[in-house]
Design a protein around this motif. Sequence first.
Motif, PDB file in Angstrom:
ATOM      1  N   GLU A 154      86.852  33.376  60.031  1.00 56.71           N
ATOM      2  CA  GLU A 154      85.959  34.518  59.812  1.00 56.71           C
ATOM      3  C   GLU A 154      85.710  34.739  58.323  1.00 56.71           C
ATOM      4  O   GLU A 154      84.581  35.040  57.911  1.00 56.71           O
ATOM      5  N   ARG A 155      86.752  34.597  57.507  1.00 58.41           N
ATOM      6  CA  ARG A 155      86.578  34.826  56.069  1.00 58.41           C
ATOM      7  C   ARG A 155      85.583  33.818  55.483  1.00 58.41           C
ATOM      8  O   ARG A 155      84.721  34.181  54.688  1.00 58.41           O
ATOM      9  N   MET A 156      85.684  32.547  55.898  1.00 57.93           N
ATOM     10  CA  MET A 156      84.747  31.563  55.372  1.00 57.93           C
ATOM     11  C   MET A 156      83.366  31.743  55.984  1.00 57.93           C
ATOM     12  O   MET A 156      82.351  31.487  55.321  1.00 57.93           O
ATOM     13  N   ALA A 157      83.313  32.190  57.223  1.00 61.30           N
ATOM     14  CA  ALA A 157      82.006  32.467  57.833  1.00 61.30           C
ATOM     15  C   ALA A 157      81.268  33.524  57.040  1.00 61.30           C
ATOM     16  O   ALA A 157      80.028  33.464  56.898  1.00 61.30           O
ATOM     17  N   ARG A 158      81.964  34.483  56.490  1.00 64.15           N
ATOM     18  CA  ARG A 158      81.305  35.525  55.704  1.00 64.15           C
ATOM     19  C   ARG A 158      80.801  34.992  54.366  1.00 64.15           C
ATOM     20  O   ARG A 158      79.828  35.515  53.809  1.00 64.15           O
ATOM     21  N   ALA A 159      81.439  33.953  53.858  1.00 61.90           N
ATOM     22  CA  ALA A 159      80.902  33.295  52.661  1.00 61.90           C
ATOM     23  C   ALA A 159      79.564  32.634  52.982  1.00 61.90           C
ATOM     24  O   ALA A 159      78.606  32.713  52.207  1.00 61.90           O
ATOM     25  N   LEU A 203      85.143  27.884  63.136  1.00 61.82           N
ATOM     26  CA  LEU A 203      84.312  28.362  62.038  1.00 61.82           C
ATOM     27  C   LEU A 203      82.884  28.623  62.505  1.00 61.82           C
ATOM     28  O   LEU A 203      82.283  29.656  62.168  1.00 61.82           O
ATOM     29  N   LEU A 204      82.341  27.728  63.314  1.00 63.50           N
ATOM     30  CA  LEU A 204      80.969  27.911  63.790  1.00 63.50           C
ATOM     31  C   LEU A 204      80.859  29.101  64.735  1.00 63.50           C
ATOM     32  O   LEU A 204      79.871  29.840  64.696  1.00 63.50           O
ATOM     33  N   PHE A 208      78.550  32.382  64.015  1.00 64.35           N
ATOM     34  CA  PHE A 208      77.575  32.959  64.933  1.00 64.35           C
ATOM     35  C   PHE A 208      77.860  34.445  65.151  1.00 64.35           C
ATOM     36  O   PHE A 208      76.938  35.276  65.210  1.00 64.35           O
ATOM     37  N   THR A 209      79.130  34.781  65.221  1.00 64.61           N
ATOM     38  CA  THR A 209      79.513  36.183  65.437  1.00 64.61           C
ATOM     39  C   THR A 209      79.106  37.059  64.262  1.00 64.61           C
ATOM     40  O   THR A 209      78.504  38.134  64.446  1.00 64.61           O
ATOM     41  N   VAL A 210      79.405  36.630  63.036  1.00 66.11           N
ATOM     42  CA  VAL A 210      79.079  37.477  61.891  1.00 66.11           C
ATOM     43  C   VAL A 210      77.568  37.537  61.667  1.00 66.11           C
ATOM     44  O   VAL A 210      77.035  38.577  61.234  1.00 66.11           O
ATOM     45  N   LEU A 211      76.858  36.465  61.985  1.00 65.58           N
ATOM     46  CA  LEU A 211      75.397  36.494  61.891  1.00 65.58           C
ATOM     47  C   LEU A 211      74.798  37.432  62.940  1.00 65.58           C
ATOM     48  O   LEU A 211      73.788  38.097  62.698  1.00 65.58           O
ATOM     49  N   THR A 226      69.833  31.367  64.837  1.00 62.60           N
ATOM     50  CA  THR A 226      69.207  30.479  65.814  1.00 62.60           C
ATOM     51  C   THR A 226      69.699  29.051  65.639  1.00 62.60           C
ATOM     52  O   THR A 226      70.011  28.357  66.627  1.00 62.60           O
ATOM     53  N   LEU A 227      69.801  28.607  64.400  1.00 53.63           N
ATOM     54  CA  LEU A 227      70.284  27.244  64.137  1.00 53.63           C
ATOM     55  C   LEU A 227      71.733  27.072  64.575  1.00 53.63           C
ATOM     56  O   LEU A 227      72.100  26.039  65.146  1.00 53.63           O
ATOM     57  N   VAL A 228      72.560  28.080  64.314  1.00 53.14           N
ATOM     58  CA  VAL A 228      73.967  27.986  64.720  1.00 53.14           C
ATOM     59  C   VAL A 228      74.083  27.971  66.235  1.00 53.14           C
ATOM     60  O   VAL A 228      74.872  27.198  66.806  1.00 53.14           O
TER      61      VAL A 228
END
Length: 236
Positions: A154-159, A203-204, A208-211, A226-228
Amino acid sequence: DPELRDDLGYSTLANWIYRQRVVPVDERLRLLGVWQKNLGAGVGGTNPDAVLRRSFSALALGVLVILDNETPYLDRDQFAGLLASGLKYLREERDVRGFDARVGWMHSVAHTADLLKFLARSRHLQPAEQTQILTAISDKWHAVTTPLVHGEDERMARAVLSLAARQDFDEAAFAAWLKSMTTRRTTPPTVETLATDQNRRDLLVSLFTVLSTDRRDLPTITRARTLVLETLRTFM
């Protein structure tokens, strides 16, 4: 001592630098140099506690960057040097333990993710540097052969979210990164490769969750989501 290091040490500097903003610019720049140097201290060595200085320096550098994003004081060269140091640290750090019962949080991956999150929001970030950040993340997730189970995904997803929220979001680079994250193996699985594959999926999914939960109505975030989703439909 996790209380002295995290609850008191880091919390105090974050309060003085960011919340109260009582640390002057010349002292911030001095700390920038000290903490950047710390990122390489003992990398590859045998001291199991040496990661703490590196990891918490990365976390502290993020405080300097988030303040610069709101009240500019870093110039382009200082930003570029810090970005290079952060990406180098992400590549070179081998101690990816999240939590240790003896010393508390170590969290080198998560703390570097926090630094990248704020660097990715910077006015100084150039389009080509979006690719550098994404490539470094992909390389790290392919290199780690143990499960990341302490919120690193989650932390890297926010990056990555910080990149997707930019007006100059490089959608082509993002699509290429998704492809690099979903390459399938042609060799029999091992314990290590299974961990790496699961880390990439995690990570993916977190991305998708944070997006999906971000409240900003930005077309770049919509396109990234959409791409994810398309990627997850083929990768899961």
